[in-house]
Design a protein around this motif. Structure first.
Motif, PDB file in Angstrom:
ATOM      1  N   ILE A  14     -72.362  18.461 -17.761  1.00  0.00           N
ATOM      2  CA  ILE A  14     -72.893  19.501 -17.986  1.00  0.00           C
ATOM      3  C   ILE A  14     -73.184  20.384 -16.992  1.00  0.00           C
ATOM      4  O   ILE A  14     -72.972  21.644 -16.975  1.00  0.00           O
ATOM      5  CB  ILE A  14     -74.404  19.118 -18.650  1.00  0.00           C
ATOM      6  N   THR A  15     -73.532  20.142 -15.765  1.00  0.00           N
ATOM      7  CA  THR A  15     -73.554  21.031 -14.654  1.00  0.00           C
ATOM      8  C   THR A  15     -72.525  21.392 -14.129  1.00  0.00           C
ATOM      9  O   THR A  15     -72.437  22.756 -13.605  1.00  0.00           O
ATOM     10  CB  THR A  15     -74.295  19.900 -13.437  1.00  0.00           C
ATOM     11  N   ASN A  21     -70.031  28.482 -16.763  1.00  0.00           N
ATOM     12  CA  ASN A  21     -70.422  28.782 -17.974  1.00  0.00           C
ATOM     13  C   ASN A  21     -69.377  29.565 -18.764  1.00  0.00           C
ATOM     14  O   ASN A  21     -69.657  30.427 -19.608  1.00  0.00           O
ATOM     15  CB  ASN A  21     -71.742  29.650 -17.948  1.00  0.00           C
ATOM     16  N   ASP A  22     -68.297  29.045 -18.911  1.00  0.00           N
ATOM     17  CA  ASP A  22     -67.098  29.715 -19.435  1.00  0.00           C
ATOM     18  C   ASP A  22     -66.354  28.721 -20.320  1.00  0.00           C
ATOM     19  O   ASP A  22     -65.564  27.800 -20.017  1.00  0.00           O
ATOM     20  CB  ASP A  22     -66.177  30.458 -18.339  1.00  0.00           C
ATOM     21  N   ILE A  27     -61.203  21.706 -18.060  1.00  0.00           N
ATOM     22  CA  ILE A  27     -62.016  20.696 -17.669  1.00  0.00           C
ATOM     23  C   ILE A  27     -61.112  20.667 -16.255  1.00  0.00           C
ATOM     24  O   ILE A  27     -59.788  20.388 -16.290  1.00  0.00           O
ATOM     25  CB  ILE A  27     -61.883  19.402 -18.584  1.00  0.00           C
ATOM     26  N   GLU A  28     -62.076  19.975 -15.402  1.00  0.00           N
ATOM     27  CA  GLU A  28     -61.469  19.104 -14.055  1.00  0.00           C
ATOM     28  C   GLU A  28     -62.044  17.962 -13.989  1.00  0.00           C
ATOM     29  O   GLU A  28     -63.039  17.754 -13.027  1.00  0.00           O
ATOM     30  CB  GLU A  28     -61.730  20.304 -12.987  1.00  0.00           C
ATOM     31  N   ILE A  46     -66.076  17.998 -23.726  1.00  0.00           N
ATOM     32  CA  ILE A  46     -66.026  18.424 -25.115  1.00  0.00           C
ATOM     33  C   ILE A  46     -67.270  19.065 -26.060  1.00  0.00           C
ATOM     34  O   ILE A  46     -67.072  20.126 -26.613  1.00  0.00           O
ATOM     35  CB  ILE A  46     -65.212  17.201 -26.070  1.00  0.00           C
ATOM     36  N   ASP A  47     -68.109  18.190 -25.766  1.00  0.00           N
ATOM     37  CA  ASP A  47     -69.636  18.511 -26.528  1.00  0.00           C
ATOM     38  C   ASP A  47     -70.248  19.757 -25.799  1.00  0.00           C
ATOM     39  O   ASP A  47     -70.696  20.474 -26.685  1.00  0.00           O
ATOM     40  CB  ASP A  47     -70.472  17.260 -26.299  1.00  0.00           C
ATOM     41  N   THR A  48     -69.935  19.730 -24.560  1.00  0.00           N
ATOM     42  CA  THR A  48     -70.716  21.147 -23.961  1.00  0.00           C
ATOM     43  C   THR A  48     -69.836  22.275 -24.521  1.00  0.00           C
ATOM     44  O   THR A  48     -70.402  23.425 -24.609  1.00  0.00           O
ATOM     45  CB  THR A  48     -70.667  20.969 -22.482  1.00  0.00           C
ATOM     46  N   VAL A  49     -68.559  22.279 -24.129  1.00  0.00           N
ATOM     47  CA  VAL A  49     -67.928  23.546 -24.672  1.00  0.00           C
ATOM     48  C   VAL A  49     -68.066  23.872 -26.225  1.00  0.00           C
ATOM     49  O   VAL A  49     -68.443  25.090 -26.513  1.00  0.00           O
ATOM     50  CB  VAL A  49     -66.615  23.228 -24.629  1.00  0.00           C
TER      51      VAL A  49
END
Length: 201
Positions: A14-15, A21-22, A27-28, A46-49
């Motif tokens: 999340i951090t 915030n894009d 993902i890295e 995946i959840d955050t996006v």
């Protein structure tokens, strides 16, 4: 405890996402593919996006064409989320494959990975509710209401983590057993979705 590892990795994902915030940024994943942390990080990313896609698509002024494109993206994300949950359950199936299951063992209402899925979403709720509880351009009343909700979410996180740990201990001790049902989603399958197979005629 395993849930402590989950929460640590979820918070890291999340951090990391909110550094830019894009939703278009790839993902890295910092973890080795062979490690469970890799799957946990991927799951929460995946959840955050998707969390942010769900925000974007609710813009009342969104272009309908753009909204449809986002809907397709969300559908794809849901499929990826389900796939990763099944990979996490495969990890547990392997981990507990040699457990001597007791004759009195019972099955749980959900597998460990689907409970962990809820823990991932809960980490996102906590992050964003904390943002609202401390948002300086919001009213004091708004912040107070959000702080009250945040307190409940934090309690829920403790309760869910405790329940997951109890489930894992019961599986390890043979008191519960895992039975994983692979996804039976019909709307993504061209042979099962009537809209899709009707168009093939």
């Amino acid at each position: 405890m395993f849930t402590e590892l989950c929460t640590k990795v979820f918070n890291q994902a999340i951090t990391d996402f909110h550094l830019h915030n894009d939703v278009h940024r790839g993902i890295e994943n910092p973890y080795n593919k062979a490690d469970i942390e890799h799957l946990l990080y991927l799951k929460n990313w995946i959840d955050t996006v998707q969390w942010h896609l769900e925000d974007i698509i609710r813009d009342p002024n969104i272009d309908p064409v753009a909204a449809l494109k986002l809907k397709r993206w969300i559908d794809k994300s849901n499929q990826e989320r389900t796939d990763v949950v099944e990979y996490i359950d495969s990890y547990f199936l392997e981990k507990f494959k040699d457990v001597n299951v007791l004759p009195s063992a019972t099955i749980n209402t959900e597998s460990p990975a689907w409970a962990i899925d809820r823990l991932s979403i809960l980490a996102l709720k906590i992050y964003h509710m904390r943002e609202e509880a401390t948002r300086q351009d919001a009213s004091e009343e708004h912040r107070a209401v959000c702080q009250s909700k945040l307190d409940i979410l934090l309690t829920q996180q403790v309760d869910l983590s405790t329940a997951i740990e109890s489930l894992l201990q019961d599986i390890e001790g043979g008191r519960k057993y895992m039975k994983v049902y692979k996804q039976m989603k019909m709307y993504n399958d061209p042979s099962l979705n009537p809209v899709l197979y009707a168009n093939k005629k």
